[in-house]
Design a protein around this motif. Structure first.
Motif, PDB file in Angstrom:
ATOM      1  N   ASP A  25     141.609  89.087  26.054  1.00 52.62           N
ATOM      2  CA  ASP A  25     142.057  90.028  27.085  1.00 52.62           C
ATOM      3  C   ASP A  25     142.598  89.315  28.321  1.00 52.62           C
ATOM      4  O   ASP A  25     143.610  89.734  28.885  1.00 52.62           O
ATOM      5  CB  ASP A  25     140.924  90.975  27.485  1.00 52.62           C
ATOM      6  N   ASP A  26     141.939  88.251  28.762  1.00 52.73           N
ATOM      7  CA  ASP A  26     142.409  87.550  29.961  1.00 52.73           C
ATOM      8  C   ASP A  26     143.749  86.853  29.704  1.00 52.73           C
ATOM      9  O   ASP A  26     144.611  86.804  30.584  1.00 52.73           O
ATOM     10  CB  ASP A  26     141.356  86.571  30.485  1.00 52.73           C
ATOM     11  N   THR A  69     146.000  87.922  27.541  1.00 59.71           N
ATOM     12  CA  THR A  69     146.965  89.029  27.489  1.00 59.71           C
ATOM     13  C   THR A  69     147.354  89.451  28.896  1.00 59.71           C
ATOM     14  O   THR A  69     148.537  89.619  29.196  1.00 59.71           O
ATOM     15  CB  THR A  69     146.368  90.214  26.703  1.00 59.71           C
ATOM     16  N   SER A  70     146.392  89.608  29.776  1.00 60.73           N
ATOM     17  CA  SER A  70     146.674  90.017  31.162  1.00 60.73           C
ATOM     18  C   SER A  70     147.538  89.004  31.884  1.00 60.73           C
ATOM     19  O   SER A  70     148.462  89.368  32.618  1.00 60.73           O
ATOM     20  CB  SER A  70     145.367  90.214  31.929  1.00 60.73           C
ATOM     21  N   GLU A  71     147.255  87.715  31.668  1.00 60.95           N
ATOM     22  CA  GLU A  71     148.037  86.657  32.307  1.00 60.95           C
ATOM     23  C   GLU A  71     149.499  86.720  31.855  1.00 60.95           C
ATOM     24  O   GLU A  71     150.413  86.632  32.676  1.00 60.95           O
ATOM     25  CB  GLU A  71     147.452  85.296  31.968  1.00 60.95           C
ATOM     26  N   ALA A 107     151.479  89.884  33.096  1.00 60.00           N
ATOM     27  CA  ALA A 107     151.889  89.782  34.499  1.00 60.00           C
ATOM     28  C   ALA A 107     153.239  89.082  34.652  1.00 60.00           C
ATOM     29  O   ALA A 107     153.892  89.226  35.694  1.00 60.00           O
ATOM     30  CB  ALA A 107     150.814  89.051  35.302  1.00 60.00           C
TER      31      ALA A 107
END
Length: 116
Positions: A23-24, A26-28, A31
Protein backbone atom coordinates in the motif's frame (compact mmCIF):
# COMPACT_ATOMS: atom_id res chain seq x y z
CA UNK A 1 9.81 9.85 -6.71
CA UNK A 2 8.48 11.99 -9.56
CA UNK A 3 6.58 11.33 -12.79
CA UNK A 4 9.85 11.73 -14.72
CA UNK A 5 11.30 8.86 -12.67
CA UNK A 6 8.50 6.65 -13.95
CA UNK A 7 8.57 7.80 -17.58
CA UNK A 8 12.34 7.26 -17.74
CA UNK A 9 11.86 3.59 -16.91
CA UNK A 10 10.56 0.69 -19.00
CA UNK A 11 8.35 -2.21 -18.02
CA UNK A 12 10.01 -5.45 -17.00
CA UNK A 13 8.59 -8.96 -17.07
CA UNK A 14 6.87 -9.87 -13.81
CA UNK A 15 7.03 -13.42 -12.50
CA UNK A 16 3.94 -15.07 -11.08
CA UNK A 17 5.71 -15.56 -7.73
CA UNK A 18 6.30 -11.83 -7.25
CA UNK A 19 4.22 -9.89 -4.76
CA UNK A 20 2.12 -6.90 -5.77
CA UNK A 21 3.19 -3.48 -4.51
CA UNK A 22 2.48 -2.77 -0.86
CA UNK A 23 0.00 0.00 0.00
CA UNK A 24 2.75 2.50 0.83
CA UNK A 25 4.53 1.78 -2.47
CA UNK A 26 1.25 2.21 -4.34
CA UNK A 27 0.60 5.55 -2.60
CA UNK A 28 4.11 6.78 -3.39
CA UNK A 29 3.75 5.97 -7.08
CA UNK A 30 0.17 7.25 -7.31
CA UNK A 31 1.39 10.64 -6.05
CA UNK A 32 3.55 10.90 -9.19
CA UNK A 33 0.57 10.59 -11.53
CA UNK A 34 -2.20 12.97 -12.54
CA UNK A 35 -4.64 13.44 -9.69
CA UNK A 36 -7.43 11.77 -11.70
CA UNK A 37 -5.81 8.33 -11.34
CA UNK A 38 -7.57 6.25 -8.68
CA UNK A 39 -6.84 2.99 -6.92
CA UNK A 40 -9.87 0.71 -6.74
CA UNK A 41 -11.27 -0.49 -3.42
CA UNK A 42 -9.38 -3.78 -3.63
CA UNK A 43 -6.04 -2.00 -4.16
CA UNK A 44 -5.41 -4.16 -7.22
CA UNK A 45 -6.07 -1.69 -10.02
CA UNK A 46 -5.55 1.94 -11.01
CA UNK A 47 -7.85 3.74 -13.42
CA UNK A 48 -8.42 7.11 -15.03
CA UNK A 49 -11.18 8.49 -17.23
CA UNK A 50 -10.28 10.77 -20.12
CA UNK A 51 -12.69 13.11 -21.95
CA UNK A 52 -12.30 14.47 -25.47
CA UNK A 53 -14.13 16.87 -27.76
CA UNK A 54 -14.94 14.33 -30.44
CA UNK A 55 -14.53 10.79 -31.71
CA UNK A 56 -11.40 11.56 -33.73
CA UNK A 57 -9.53 12.85 -30.66
CA UNK A 58 -10.67 9.86 -28.65
CA UNK A 59 -9.44 7.39 -31.24
CA UNK A 60 -6.15 9.23 -31.68
CA UNK A 61 -5.61 8.90 -27.93
CA UNK A 62 -6.53 5.20 -28.00
CA UNK A 63 -4.07 4.59 -30.84
CA UNK A 64 -1.29 6.38 -28.94
CA UNK A 65 -2.18 4.37 -25.84
CA UNK A 66 -2.02 1.15 -27.88
CA UNK A 67 1.43 2.12 -29.14
CA UNK A 68 2.65 2.60 -25.55
CA UNK A 69 1.11 -0.73 -24.51
CA UNK A 70 2.78 -2.53 -27.39
CA UNK A 71 6.16 -0.87 -26.84
CA UNK A 72 6.12 -1.67 -23.12
CA UNK A 73 4.44 -5.07 -23.51
CA UNK A 74 2.01 -4.11 -20.76
CA UNK A 75 -1.62 -3.79 -21.76
CA UNK A 76 -4.46 -1.97 -20.03
CA UNK A 77 -8.15 -2.71 -20.07
CA UNK A 78 -9.82 0.12 -21.95
CA UNK A 79 -13.43 1.17 -22.46
CA UNK A 80 -14.01 3.55 -25.35
CA UNK A 81 -17.00 5.73 -26.15
CA UNK A 82 -17.57 8.59 -28.58
CA UNK A 83 -15.74 11.22 -26.52
CA UNK A 84 -14.37 9.28 -23.55
CA UNK A 85 -11.95 6.55 -22.63
CA UNK A 86 -11.54 4.68 -19.34
CA UNK A 87 -8.09 3.15 -18.81
CA UNK A 88 -7.52 0.50 -16.15
CA UNK A 89 -4.17 -1.03 -15.24
CA UNK A 90 -3.43 -4.09 -13.14
CA UNK A 91 -0.72 -6.72 -13.37
CA UNK A 92 -2.97 -9.75 -13.65
CA UNK A 93 -0.12 -12.27 -13.35
CA UNK A 94 0.50 -11.23 -9.74
CA UNK A 95 -3.06 -10.27 -8.86
CA UNK A 96 -2.35 -6.63 -8.13
CA UNK A 97 -0.27 -3.59 -8.96
CA UNK A 98 3.33 -3.53 -10.13
CA UNK A 99 5.72 -0.79 -11.20
CA UNK A 100 4.69 -1.55 -14.79
CA UNK A 101 1.19 -0.18 -14.15
CA UNK A 102 2.56 3.13 -12.92
CA UNK A 103 5.20 3.39 -15.65
CA UNK A 104 2.51 3.06 -18.31
CA UNK A 105 0.13 5.42 -16.51
CA UNK A 106 2.87 8.07 -16.35
CA UNK A 107 3.56 7.62 -20.05
CA UNK A 108 -0.14 8.11 -20.79
CA UNK A 109 -0.16 11.28 -18.66
CA UNK A 110 2.73 12.55 -20.79
CA UNK A 111 0.56 12.21 -23.92
CA UNK A 112 -1.74 14.96 -22.67
CA UNK A 113 0.44 17.56 -20.98
CA UNK A 114 -2.46 20.03 -20.86
CA UNK A 115 -4.42 17.57 -18.73
CA UNK A 116 -1.50 16.39 -16.59
Amino acid sequence: MQASDLTARHCKPVSKGESPLADDQTSERLACLHTDWRVDDSGREISRSFSFSNYYQTMAFVNALAWIAHAEDHHPDIEVGYNRCLVRYSTHGIGGLSDNDFICAARIDALLPGQA
